[in-house]
Design an enzyme around this catalytic site. Structure first.
Site, PDB file in Angstrom:
ATOM      1  N   GLY B 164      47.423 -70.285  61.778  1.00 39.77           N
ATOM      2  CA  GLY B 164      47.835 -69.532  62.953  1.00 39.77           C
ATOM      3  C   GLY B 164      49.118 -70.026  63.583  1.00 39.77           C
ATOM      4  O   GLY B 164      49.404 -69.726  64.738  1.00 39.77           O
ATOM      5  N   HIS B 208      55.211 -62.261  53.730  1.00 45.16           N
ATOM      6  CA  HIS B 208      53.872 -62.838  53.729  1.00 45.16           C
ATOM      7  C   HIS B 208      52.951 -61.777  53.138  1.00 45.16           C
ATOM      8  O   HIS B 208      52.716 -60.749  53.741  1.00 45.16           O
ATOM      9  CB  HIS B 208      53.462 -63.182  55.166  1.00 45.16           C
ATOM     10  CG  HIS B 208      52.079 -63.728  55.283  1.00 45.16           C
ATOM     11  ND1 HIS B 208      51.817 -64.966  55.815  1.00 45.16           N
ATOM     12  CD2 HIS B 208      50.879 -63.222  54.927  1.00 45.16           C
ATOM     13  CE1 HIS B 208      50.514 -65.185  55.789  1.00 45.16           C
ATOM     14  NE2 HIS B 208      49.919 -64.138  55.258  1.00 45.16           N
ATOM     15  N   ASN B 292      42.279 -68.319  53.146  1.00 43.26           N
ATOM     16  CA  ASN B 292      41.424 -68.107  54.308  1.00 43.26           C
ATOM     17  C   ASN B 292      40.021 -67.803  53.817  1.00 43.26           C
ATOM     18  O   ASN B 292      39.787 -66.804  53.162  1.00 43.26           O
ATOM     19  CB  ASN B 292      41.945 -66.954  55.163  1.00 43.26           C
ATOM     20  CG  ASN B 292      43.277 -67.301  55.808  1.00 43.26           C
ATOM     21  OD1 ASN B 292      43.450 -68.398  56.320  1.00 43.26           O
ATOM     22  ND2 ASN B 292      44.218 -66.391  55.753  1.00 43.26           N
ATOM     23  N   ARG B 294      37.228 -66.642  54.706  1.00 42.19           N
ATOM     24  CA  ARG B 294      36.446 -65.793  55.613  1.00 42.19           C
ATOM     25  C   ARG B 294      36.996 -64.381  55.538  1.00 42.19           C
ATOM     26  O   ARG B 294      37.984 -64.134  54.878  1.00 42.19           O
ATOM     27  CB  ARG B 294      36.612 -66.304  57.049  1.00 42.19           C
ATOM     28  CG  ARG B 294      38.116 -66.472  57.363  1.00 42.19           C
ATOM     29  CD  ARG B 294      38.471 -66.497  58.780  1.00 42.19           C
ATOM     30  NE  ARG B 294      39.828 -66.971  58.990  1.00 42.19           N
ATOM     31  CZ  ARG B 294      40.910 -66.186  59.056  1.00 42.19           C
ATOM     32  NH1 ARG B 294      40.802 -64.889  58.875  1.00 42.19           N
ATOM     33  NH2 ARG B 294      42.108 -66.698  59.277  1.00 42.19           N
TER      34      ARG B 294
END
Lengths: 168, 500, 500, 168
Positions: B164, B208, B292, B294
């Protein structure tokens, strides 16, 4: 009816009359020399604060928002700032030279005090750090002067628009 | 399949997971902090358990309380959503130890992918390209300077434990290193209780792009294609899309990156839903960034284009089912975009704007989806993430998806808090955006170059008329000047007409 | 492509068409009657023209006024929606004569398919099976009795000019013929200004399955599969779905019916979007019923499963573009259902319930679409169709789509008017419905057999508590009896506790 | 607090007390002999007329609707009719034998009158035809008697709940 409004920072004179259900209206911008056109509008408040406006057949969905951060009129995708006219010689002029109030721009928690009552500060100097929604924001002095009337301390929760201190 | 699942989260993602649970006939248990007693996820749940005060460290991040709530209500499994405890290996382990199914990967996978340095090593060993840099966290200024000199400036400092954008610093020359290292380590320590920082070569104007993967507990792994997430502010994504505009020009990239993502996931023994993030440079070289472990915020765009429901898949996988979908069954249709509607002021550095929602109208119609965690009258608390809702759309082409998103944004109105709705409406008219020339510095460039179109005169006229009419009736925005102060415009125009 | 289009309709379909126009960058012109000045379609339009009083014969059905509105505003084309003038050949002709593009088929196609008897003849000649019956309208009681005797009772009387169940009568024996003929002709005369009636053999327990077709002006025609619309009350559809549960068992039926529909459409020189309706009997014989020469109410279910946008396609076709889609490109994914949310009282023979909407919350989330023509605070006029909104869902399977629809219905709340929301929630729990054993008499059977589950005691307790608390504060539902009238339940239960 | 409510036609005694933020409550059905359980509820009005209710950990989203067609409480998917208790010997009993009012069940337009003032009618006989939303509905006599106080004629628009006539 006649009324002055400040729309996106520009003062405008608005005059309108009821004409069998629809409004005839004229909007004159301050300083504009050309005579503004007389227009015909049909204004319907369809919900409190929400208007359907037809001007010469064009349809506008208009939504008035009154919030702690100001008054806005949303016309379709356009967001327009609305202000009441400032009286001449009023507080706006005084604010530039007199004591400056430091207000909280958002609700938040005071996580750090950077100055104390009576401290001398320069313009732009950090006064305190507010945190809301996982983001920290430093509030800075709007002008050089002395910190007075410091109304908060670390850990306090403040509302949007709350007076935090003055810089005199 | 489970009969009761606890959702260890709040806001839109808790609501989204509960909708899926209901569709599967599974009872849902909400947890809530003191300020969330009336939150939408509590209202939607079948059961709700108070787990502590507003401060998330004492509630949503408190592992024993969440596990206890699951045990007391008889839940068989826990869905962690994203954020909070979702990538916390200790939480996943605590669930497993308590006999609860953690709806996500194994604690081991979380652990190995949770450390960015370990994850980079796994990826590299699996033959997935990574950005040149130090193998592990740097331990001294000297080491940092040496690594930077070796890979070449500019370099990026990154928190080993986090994501983040927290603890991230760009360093353009050796002179900046010491301060940047101190700042990054301090921020990482505060955010993740882990001040370790590593160094990477800074990829310039990168895209990204991330790959969604899905795996069962029997070693079957597939990828669901990419999401382009280059539009970021403060390293937080704001618009995501699928397909990536890059894949339209270079369709082979989806397969290449998909296969790389599967190698990384397989090396981590990964199962359930996960995302492998890549940087893609201007020569279309892609580099493993992190995984990530999740569900991602932006999963709806993948759901739109693949027609799959990722939470349904998560539930099936967690309950021990095998993937029925093979890689060759995955198809991508049309284009999807997502805008994250935040309670923030985009005109003032995305300043947070918590508060009470005094009016709320949401867009609807074909190809429009809203995942919201709020309702009319709800006071958005200041303690949590400012995400109000995710607005996603789907259409046949990117052009139509952009047009649909613009219309949907026009239909969306939230009063009482500032939001990013108008900001998105502007962005979606930006030529560079429409052309798909995206990179992670896009927004910084955009703010520097943008010229907002002036409000048309006719719009100002309508606003002035409505504002004046409302004020004349003593509406809240009155402060009307006395009628005599205003000259008669009719007279001035010499158009004295007779009005009935 | 057009730059301005007039939408000759109101309600949800006008809103839906305007959304598509906006996505194509086309300005939209609304027309409205006196009671619709504040209607959603007027608010959403770029321009709006008043066309007369509430009575639709003087406004939405008034051809010269609608055409005049289009000409005065400079619209290049007219989208008729469904209902009103959408299947009126004279209107399509008037548009063409005025130099306006009618977004639909040619006036000739409307004319030939508009007469049910002519349509049946076209279908029969094209090799499409039709229900046995008279070749044309019957002109006398004697002829009616002769035809009925030839095809065998029961028979159906149907209006030659119309649809929607108006002028339709089931006749089970010769004795009933005279009265039924009189009633049907009278109703047809009132509804369509054309009292002609024809006779068909009544197909028992038929399914109503329709095929969506799409054609360009160059003779290219494709079909987009079926919609099952067997759930009807008063010959009005209430739930539609794709795929038909029948096609799951007999997948070859889709292709067979699709090809039959294309033969009928081709014989009528059809272009733009249209629907060929069939009855399917219990032996899976299908019979041409009629062709609807316009967009259907229930088009969203086809959009969900095919991923196409039918209004986008209509606009492309009308502007002279060629179909880019070939038959083999059409794919069907998952399952979709639509419920028509009406302002009606399902517990009282679907009595209309016009009125002001005092509270409105709409469902959202993955796979949920709402096409609505109303807003909070809007007074639904008594003059028009009671359709408030169409709620449609999409999921991987019919079972999940039903579950998703049930959840969405639970999230949906409309106060101030009675609606069919609760009725749908019950239907979707019905075993026969879930099993997919549908036929056009389903609802009549359902009302006869259904046993609504009793309200659980805990729900009544909560309702009693909230009702009492609200009344105690002098809420609108007060009329509270004096406290002394109520015995203390605490005392009775002997549980005198101390309360802080 | 104590209160009588009629829920889905069944009279219930409700008693509740505030206990540090949450309510302890008991609901006793009329005629039920078993002692009702004492339950603990946390009732939050999240919007006017909308309540989030937690009872022993179970969550209920509750919505009170006051409409011209009655009062309802929606609890999740359950729709519950709510009435104030009828006083004994009140109008409900009288209605069965006294003059019967014929009320419009919906707003609509009177498209046909089937009776005139003073006509004798039998129970179920058609009185007039109302049209709304393209649907015609015949209103019938609730009992045998004589039509009195006919308040409408063909072409009239009537509101929901409007008195159309009496049958005495």
């Amino acid at each position: 009816m006649k009324m002055k409004r400040v729309v996106n920072g520009c003062a405008m004179d608005v005059e309108w009359r009821e004409d069998s259900g629809s409004q005839q209206f004229v909007v004159q911008r301050e300083g504009a020399s050309a005579a503004p056109p007389l227009q015909s509008a049909d204004v319907q408040e369809v919900e409190p604060g929400i208007y359907s406006v037809l001007v010469e057949g064009r349809s506008y969905d208009v939504r008035v928002e009154h919030a702690h951060y100001g008054d806005f009129v949303q016309v379709g995708p356009w967001r327009v700032r609305l202000e009441a006219p400032v009286r001449r010689g009023g507080s706006a002029a005084a604010a530039a030279t007199g004591p400056a109030k430091v207000l909280s721009k958002m609700p938040g928690r005071v996580v750090k005090m950077l100055v104390s009552e009576g401290d001398a500060v320069t313009e732009g100097q950090g006064l305190l750090v507010l945190e809301a929604m996982k983001m920290q924001n430093e509030l800075t002095a709007p002008r050089a002067g002395t910190v007075r009337g410091l109304a908060v301390q670390e850990g306090d929760v403040v509302a949007a628009g709350a007076m935090l201190c003055r810089v005199e | 399949m489970f009969t009761k699942v606890l959702v260890a989260n709040r806001g839109e993602i808790a609501v989204r997971v509960m909708r899926a649970l209901k569709e599967f006939g599974i009872a849902s248990v909400a947890v809530y902090s003191d300020v969330d007693r009336g939150a939408l996820h509590v209202r939607m749940a079948d059961e709700a358990v108070a787990i502590g005060p507003a401060d998330s460290r004492e509630s949503y991040l408190n592992i024993p309380r969440v596990v206890d709530a699951a045990l007391r209500t008889g839940a068989q499994a826990v869905h962690p959503g994203y954020g909070f405890l979702s990538e916390n290996a200790a939480f996943a382990q605590a669930c497993v130890d308590a006999g609860l199914v953690f709806i996500g990967p194994s604690p081991d996978s979380i652990r190995s992918m949770g450390s960015k340095t370990a994850a980079r090593a796994i990826a590299r060993d699996a033959g997935v390209p990574t950005v040149p840099g130090a193998a592990g966290a740097v331990t001294s200024l000297e080491e940092a300077l040496a690594v930077a000199a070796a890979v070449g400036y500019p370099v990026l400092l990154k928190a080993a434990a986090g994501g983040g954008g927290k603890g991230m610093r760009l360093v353009e020359s050796p002179a900046e290193m010491e301060a940047a290292l101190r700042d990054a380590a301090g921020e990482a320590e505060r955010a993740f209780h882990d001040g370790r920082v590593y160094i990477e070569k800074a990829v310039l104007r990168p895209r990204h792009i991330e790959i969604q993967v899905l795996g069962d507990q029997y070693g079957n792994l597939i990828h669901l294609g990419e999401r382009e997430c280059s539009l970021q502010r403060r390293h937080q994504k704001v618009i995501e899309e699928c397909p990536s505009p890059l894949m339209r020009e270079y369709p082979e990239l989806r397969q290449q990156m998909g296969e790389a993502a599967l190698r990384a996931a397989r090396a981590a023994g990964y199962y359930n839903a996960g995302t492998v993030e890549f940087l893609v440079d201007e020569q279309r070289n892609f580099y493993f960034l992190e995984m990530n472990t999740r569900l991602q915020v932006e999963h709806p765009v993948t759901e739109w284009v693949t027609g799959l429901d990722l939470v349904h898949e998560q539930l099936r996988i967690a309950s021990g089912e095998r993937l029925t979908l093979r890689q060759e069954d995955v198809r991508w249709h049309g284009a999807s975009l997502e805008c994250r509607i935040y309670a923030e002021d985009p005109e003032n550095h995305f300043f947070p704007s918590p508060g009470r929602i005094t009016r709320l109208e949401r867009p609807a119609g074909p190809g429009v989806r809203v995942d919201s965690g709020v309702y009319l009258g709800w006071t958005i608390p200041m303690e949590y993430d400012p995400l109000i809702a995710k607005l996603s759309v789907h259409a046949a082409t990117r052009e139509l998806a952009i047009a649909r998103m613009r219309s949907a944004l026009e239909e969306y109105s939230v009063d009482g808090v500032k939001t990013t709705i108008g900001f998105f409406h502007h962005i979606l008219q930006d030529e560079e955006f429409v052309a798909g020339r995206l990179h992670t510095g896009f927004l910084a460039d955009y703010f520097a170059r943008r010229e907002l179109p002036p409000t048309p005169r006719e719009i100002e006229d309508v606003a002035a008329l409505v504002g004046a009419m409302e004020a004349s009736r003593g509406g809240p925005a009155s402060g009307a000047s006395a009628p005599t102060q205003v000259r008669s415009l009719w007279k001035e125009r010499g158009r004295l007409r007779s009005f009935r």
